[in-house]
Design a protein around this motif. Structure first.
Motif, PDB file in Angstrom:
ATOM      1  N   SER A   1       0.875  -1.175   0.000  1.00 13.27           N
ATOM      2  CA  SER A   1       0.000   0.000   0.000  1.00 13.27           C
ATOM      3  C   SER A   1       0.908   1.219   0.000  1.00 13.27           C
ATOM      4  CB  SER A   1      -0.898   0.015   1.240  1.00 13.27           C
ATOM      5  OG  SER A   1      -1.784  -1.077   1.232  1.00 13.27           O
ATOM      6  N   VAL A   2       0.722   2.110  -0.964  1.00  3.56           N
ATOM      7  CA  VAL A   2       1.595   3.268  -1.083  1.00  3.56           C
ATOM      8  C   VAL A   2       0.766   4.536  -1.183  1.00  3.56           C
ATOM      9  CG1 VAL A   2       3.386   1.899  -2.220  1.00  3.56           C
ATOM     10  CG2 VAL A   2       1.694   3.130  -3.612  1.00  3.56           C
ATOM     11  N   ARG A   3       1.414   5.656  -0.935  1.00  3.77           N
ATOM     12  CA  ARG A   3       0.768   6.957  -1.114  1.00  3.77           C
ATOM     13  C   ARG A   3       1.810   7.927  -1.654  1.00  3.77           C
ATOM     14  NH1 ARG A   3       1.782   6.650   4.427  1.00  3.77           N
ATOM     15  NH2 ARG A   3       2.900   8.451   5.299  1.00  3.77           N
ATOM     16  N   GLY A   4       1.311   8.890  -2.378  1.00  5.98           N
ATOM     17  CA  GLY A   4       2.195   9.878  -2.986  1.00  5.98           C
ATOM     18  C   GLY A   4       1.809  10.067  -4.438  1.00  5.98           C
ATOM     19  N   SER A   5       2.807  10.034  -5.325  1.00  6.40           N
ATOM     20  CA  SER A   5       2.516  10.185  -6.741  1.00  6.40           C
ATOM     21  C   SER A   5       1.646   9.026  -7.234  1.00  6.40           C
ATOM     22  CB  SER A   5       3.801  10.247  -7.556  1.00  6.40           C
ATOM     23  OG  SER A   5       4.565   9.073  -7.380  1.00  6.40           O
ATOM     24  N   THR A   6       1.801   7.890  -6.607  1.00  6.48           N
ATOM     25  CA  THR A   6       0.913   6.745  -6.806  1.00  6.48           C
ATOM     26  C   THR A   6       0.300   6.400  -5.460  1.00  6.48           C
ATOM     27  OG1 THR A   6       2.241   5.829  -8.604  1.00  6.48           O
ATOM     28  CG2 THR A   6       0.748   4.328  -7.473  1.00  6.48           C
ATOM     29  N   THR A   7      -1.020   6.280  -5.414  1.00  4.23           N
ATOM     30  CA  THR A   7      -1.700   5.956  -4.159  1.00  4.23           C
ATOM     31  C   THR A   7      -2.583   4.739  -4.369  1.00  4.23           C
ATOM     32  OG1 THR A   7      -1.687   8.249  -3.391  1.00  4.23           O
ATOM     33  CG2 THR A   7      -3.297   6.775  -2.388  1.00  4.23           C
ATOM     34  N   GLY A   8      -2.451   3.807  -3.454  1.00  8.01           N
ATOM     35  CA  GLY A   8      -3.257   2.603  -3.549  1.00  8.01           C
ATOM     36  C   GLY A   8      -2.400   1.369  -3.414  1.00  8.01           C
ATOM     37  N   LEU A   9      -2.875   0.282  -3.997  1.00  6.34           N
ATOM     38  CA  LEU A   9      -2.191  -0.999  -3.900  1.00  6.34           C
ATOM     39  C   LEU A   9      -1.331  -1.206  -5.142  1.00  6.34           C
ATOM     40  CD1 LEU A   9      -5.143  -3.201  -2.583  1.00  6.34           C
ATOM     41  CD2 LEU A   9      -3.311  -2.139  -1.261  1.00  6.34           C
ATOM     42  N   VAL A  10      -0.097  -1.602  -4.933  1.00  4.45           N
ATOM     43  CA  VAL A  10       0.794  -1.905  -6.043  1.00  4.45           C
ATOM     44  C   VAL A  10       1.472  -3.238  -5.772  1.00  4.45           C
ATOM     45  CG1 VAL A  10       1.200   0.523  -6.562  1.00  4.45           C
ATOM     46  CG2 VAL A  10       2.776  -0.699  -5.058  1.00  4.45           C
ATOM     47  N   ASN A  11       1.920  -3.866  -6.843  1.00  4.20           N
ATOM     48  CA  ASN A  11       2.707  -5.087  -6.754  1.00  4.20           C
ATOM     49  C   ASN A  11       4.076  -4.802  -7.365  1.00  4.20           C
ATOM     50  OD1 ASN A  11       3.617  -7.838  -8.253  1.00  4.20           O
ATOM     51  ND2 ASN A  11       2.554  -8.286  -6.340  1.00  4.20           N
ATOM     52  N   ALA A  12       5.119  -5.200  -6.672  1.00  6.92           N
ATOM     53  CA  ALA A  12       6.475  -4.897  -7.120  1.00  6.92           C
ATOM     54  C   ALA A  12       7.341  -6.157  -7.147  1.00  6.92           C
ATOM     55  CB  ALA A  12       7.106  -3.849  -6.211  1.00  6.92           C
ATOM     56  N   TRP A  13       8.315  -6.143  -8.058  1.00  7.22           N
ATOM     57  CA  TRP A  13       9.282  -7.233  -8.197  1.00  7.22           C
ATOM     58  C   TRP A  13      10.691  -6.698  -7.992  1.00  7.22           C
ATOM     59  CZ3 TRP A  13       8.177 -12.354  -8.942  1.00  7.22           C
ATOM     60  CH2 TRP A  13       6.887 -12.682  -9.355  1.00  7.22           C
ATOM     61  N   GLY A  14      11.529  -7.531  -7.420  1.00  2.67           N
ATOM     62  CA  GLY A  14      12.945  -7.216  -7.356  1.00  2.67           C
ATOM     63  C   GLY A  14      13.616  -7.591  -8.671  1.00  2.67           C
ATOM     64  N   GLN A  15      14.911  -7.288  -8.765  1.00  3.66           N
ATOM     65  CA  GLN A  15      15.640  -7.520 -10.008  1.00  3.66           C
ATOM     66  C   GLN A  15      16.138  -8.950 -10.111  1.00  3.66           C
ATOM     67  OE1 GLN A  15      16.903  -6.164  -7.342  1.00  3.66           O
ATOM     68  NE2 GLN A  15      18.910  -7.114  -7.033  1.00  3.66           N
ATOM     69  N   GLY A  16      16.094  -9.691  -9.024  1.00  7.61           N
ATOM     70  CA  GLY A  16      16.524 -11.086  -9.029  1.00  7.61           C
ATOM     71  C   GLY A  16      17.945 -11.257  -8.533  1.00  7.61           C
ATOM     72  N   THR A  17      18.185 -12.383  -7.890  1.00  8.81           N
ATOM     73  CA  THR A  17      19.524 -12.723  -7.433  1.00  8.81           C
ATOM     74  C   THR A  17      19.791 -14.195  -7.777  1.00  8.81           C
ATOM     75  OG1 THR A  17      21.042 -12.701  -5.534  1.00  8.81           O
ATOM     76  CG2 THR A  17      18.773 -13.332  -5.077  1.00  8.81           C
ATOM     77  N   GLN A  18      20.964 -14.461  -8.316  1.00 11.10           N
ATOM     78  CA  GLN A  18      21.289 -15.806  -8.791  1.00 11.10           C
ATOM     79  C   GLN A  18      21.708 -16.696  -7.630  1.00 11.10           C
ATOM     80  OE1 GLN A  18      21.285 -17.158 -12.122  1.00 11.10           O
ATOM     81  NE2 GLN A  18      21.589 -19.065 -10.968  1.00 11.10           N
ATOM     82  N   VAL A  19      21.124 -17.875  -7.577  1.00 11.12           N
ATOM     83  CA  VAL A  19      21.547 -18.918  -6.645  1.00 11.12           C
ATOM     84  C   VAL A  19      21.974 -20.121  -7.475  1.00 11.12           C
ATOM     85  CG1 VAL A  19      20.801 -20.547  -4.872  1.00 11.12           C
ATOM     86  CG2 VAL A  19      20.064 -18.150  -4.765  1.00 11.12           C
ATOM     87  N   THR A  20      23.210 -20.541  -7.281  1.00 15.57           N
ATOM     88  CA  THR A  20      23.741 -21.683  -8.006  1.00 15.57           C
ATOM     89  C   THR A  20      24.222 -22.724  -7.012  1.00 15.57           C
ATOM     90  OG1 THR A  20      24.434 -20.266  -9.845  1.00 15.57           O
ATOM     91  CG2 THR A  20      25.399 -22.478  -9.722  1.00 15.57           C
ATOM     92  N   VAL A  21      23.714 -23.942  -7.146  1.00 20.07           N
ATOM     93  CA  VAL A  21      24.088 -25.032  -6.250  1.00 20.07           C
ATOM     94  C   VAL A  21      24.831 -26.072  -7.063  1.00 20.07           C
ATOM     95  CG1 VAL A  21      23.281 -26.713  -4.572  1.00 20.07           C
ATOM     96  CG2 VAL A  21      22.013 -24.579  -4.906  1.00 20.07           C
ATOM     97  N   SER A  22      26.077 -26.285  -6.700  1.00 19.28           N
ATOM     98  CA  SER A  22      26.892 -27.253  -7.430  1.00 19.28           C
ATOM     99  C   SER A  22      26.794 -28.633  -6.778  1.00 19.28           C
ATOM    100  CB  SER A  22      28.342 -26.792  -7.458  1.00 19.28           C
ATOM    101  OG  SER A  22      28.859 -26.721  -6.144  1.00 19.28           O
ATOM    102  N   SER A  23      26.905 -29.654  -7.611  1.00 19.23           N
ATOM    103  CA  SER A  23      26.792 -31.033  -7.092  1.00 19.23           C
ATOM    104  C   SER A  23      28.139 -31.590  -6.675  1.00 19.23           C
ATOM    105  CB  SER A  23      26.173 -31.931  -8.161  1.00 19.23           C
ATOM    106  OG  SER A  23      26.950 -31.887  -9.336  1.00 19.23           O
TER     107      SER A  23
END
Length: 126
Positions: free
Chosen positions: A104-126
């Motif tokens: 929930s945000v207020r300001g230039s945009t007010t109301g409900l928004v959905n946001a995503w991060g840019q992503g982070t790599q997880v690598t699991v080696s065997s």
């Protein structure tokens, strides 16, 4: 407007652990009033993005069957931050992990928004 900043990814051997963090922040023009559900998704090469874990503002959690008992999601509401503690990692956990939040945000945009991060790599080696 609203940013989700992830950290904590990296390379780890199978059986190891990693802890991901995701902090939500507003801007000069947009203030975060509250954060509802915060989630972690992941996307492996050639596969669709899938939900890994989610946590509501009240602390209720749900997990993908593939990570139950190994991953733990938590949040610090004072810091607008969600965490994903990953243990007993497997090569099939290798993916880009994305943070997602309903805010929930207020300001230039007010109301409900959905946001995503840019992503982070997880690598699991065997």
């Amino acid at each position: 407007q609203v940013q989700l900043a992830e950290s904590g990814g990296g390379l780890v051997q199978a059986g190891g652990s990693l802890r991901l963090s995701c902090a939500a922040s507003g801007s000069i023009r947009t203030t975060i009033s509250s954060i509802n559900t915060m989630s972690w998704y992941r996307q492996a090469p050639g596969k669709q993005r899938e939900l890994v874990a989610a946590i509501t503002s009240g602390g209720s959690t749900n997990y993908a069957d593939s990570v139950k008992g190994r991953f733990t999601i938590s949040r610090d509401n004072a810091k607008n931050t969600v965490y994903l503690q990953m243990k007993s990692l497997k090569p099939e956990d290798t993916a880009v992990y994305y943070c997602n939040a309903d805010l929930s945000v207020r300001g230039s945009t007010t109301g409900l928004v959905n946001a995503w991060g840019q992503g982070t790599q997880v690598t699991v080696s065997s």
